[in-house]
Design an enzyme around this catalytic site. Structure first.
Site, PDB file in Angstrom:
ATOM      1  N   GLY A 176     -13.009  51.129 -26.111  1.00  0.00           N
ATOM      2  CA  GLY A 176     -12.956  49.696 -26.082  1.00  0.00           C
ATOM      3  C   GLY A 176     -12.242  48.910 -24.920  1.00  0.00           C
ATOM      4  O   GLY A 176     -12.411  49.572 -23.783  1.00  0.00           O
ATOM      5  N   CYS A 177     -11.783  47.924 -25.147  1.00  0.00           N
ATOM      6  CA  CYS A 177     -11.115  47.360 -24.247  1.00  0.00           C
ATOM      7  C   CYS A 177      -9.914  48.178 -23.504  1.00  0.00           C
ATOM      8  O   CYS A 177      -9.069  48.672 -24.198  1.00  0.00           O
ATOM      9  CB  CYS A 177     -10.300  45.946 -24.726  1.00  0.00           C
ATOM     10  SG  CYS A 177      -9.288  45.236 -23.804  1.00  0.00           S
ATOM     11  N   PHE A 178      -9.996  48.256 -22.158  1.00  0.00           N
ATOM     12  CA  PHE A 178      -9.309  48.978 -21.414  1.00  0.00           C
ATOM     13  C   PHE A 178      -7.506  48.509 -21.574  1.00  0.00           C
ATOM     14  O   PHE A 178      -6.810  49.447 -21.294  1.00  0.00           O
ATOM     15  CB  PHE A 178      -9.627  49.454 -19.974  1.00  0.00           C
ATOM     16  CG  PHE A 178      -9.790  48.410 -19.013  1.00  0.00           C
ATOM     17  CD1 PHE A 178      -9.417  47.096 -19.219  1.00  0.00           C
ATOM     18  CD2 PHE A 178     -10.684  48.877 -18.115  1.00  0.00           C
ATOM     19  CE1 PHE A 178      -9.538  45.982 -18.112  1.00  0.00           C
ATOM     20  CE2 PHE A 178     -11.302  47.569 -17.125  1.00  0.00           C
ATOM     21  CZ  PHE A 178     -10.725  46.294 -17.115  1.00  0.00           C
TER      22      PHE A 178
END
Length: 179
Positions: free
Chosen positions: A11-13
């Site tokens: 997902g979002c880093f």
């Protein structure tokens, strides 16, 4: 033993980076892009979902302190590997759950971990194992985002603290010691 690296997309880093920065034996976590076709992609291009890249992290670690298997355990416990091309409200292939092994040993360990998790969870794991293509570091302002910007970002405040709580509860023996 020399340091090694692991590349993970969950997902979002910003959110995955924040988790792994707290793990003992991890010396660096770099946010970036991997698995797509565009050369030198930008954040805006990757977020558009047209480059094929995943937001990912490259973790540099000391295997004498934390193993690749330990990193995989933390990875699977701190994101939802059953959601296809999304994590929460982040939707698109750029937010896919993926592992990018850097050698045959990492690939074998990742495959075994997915088989074991599928046995436990009734075959629901959608995490892919993909070739480690060219790694592109994200722009500077994405690096160490939680510490520099994230605590002023409502999205990060909603997503990252629960991940860190899960890490601290389930992996107490894998945390860096407070100075």
């Amino acid at each position: 033993m020399a340091e090694q690296q692991a590349i993970l997309a969950g997902g979002c880093f910003w959110c995955t980076e924040a988790v792994f920065l707290d793990v003992a034996g991890v010396s660096e976590v770099e946010s970036g892009y991997i698995g797509g076709d565009t050369v030198n992609p930008t954040y805006k291009q990757v977020c558009g979902g047209d480059t094929g890249h995943a937001e990912a992290i490259r973790v540099t670690f000391d295997p004498a302190v934390v193993s690749y298997g330990d990193l995989l355990d933390i990875f699977f416990a701190t994101h939802d590997p059953t959601q296809l091309n999304r994590q929460g409200n982040d939707v698109g292939t750029q937010y896919r759950s993926a592992i990018f092994p850097l050698d045959e040993s990492q690939e074998a360990e990742a495959r075994a971990k997915i088989v074991a998790l599928n046995d436990e969870q009734g075959g629901r794991i959608v995490t892919t194992i993909e070739p480690a293509t060219t790694w592109y570091p994200a722009e500077d302002y994405h690096q160490d985002y939680w510490a520099t910007e994230g605590q002023r970002n409502p999205y990060c405040m909603a997503v990252i603290p629960p991940k860190l709580q899960k890490l601290r509860k389930s992996f107490q023996n894998r945390l860096k010691q407070e100075a």
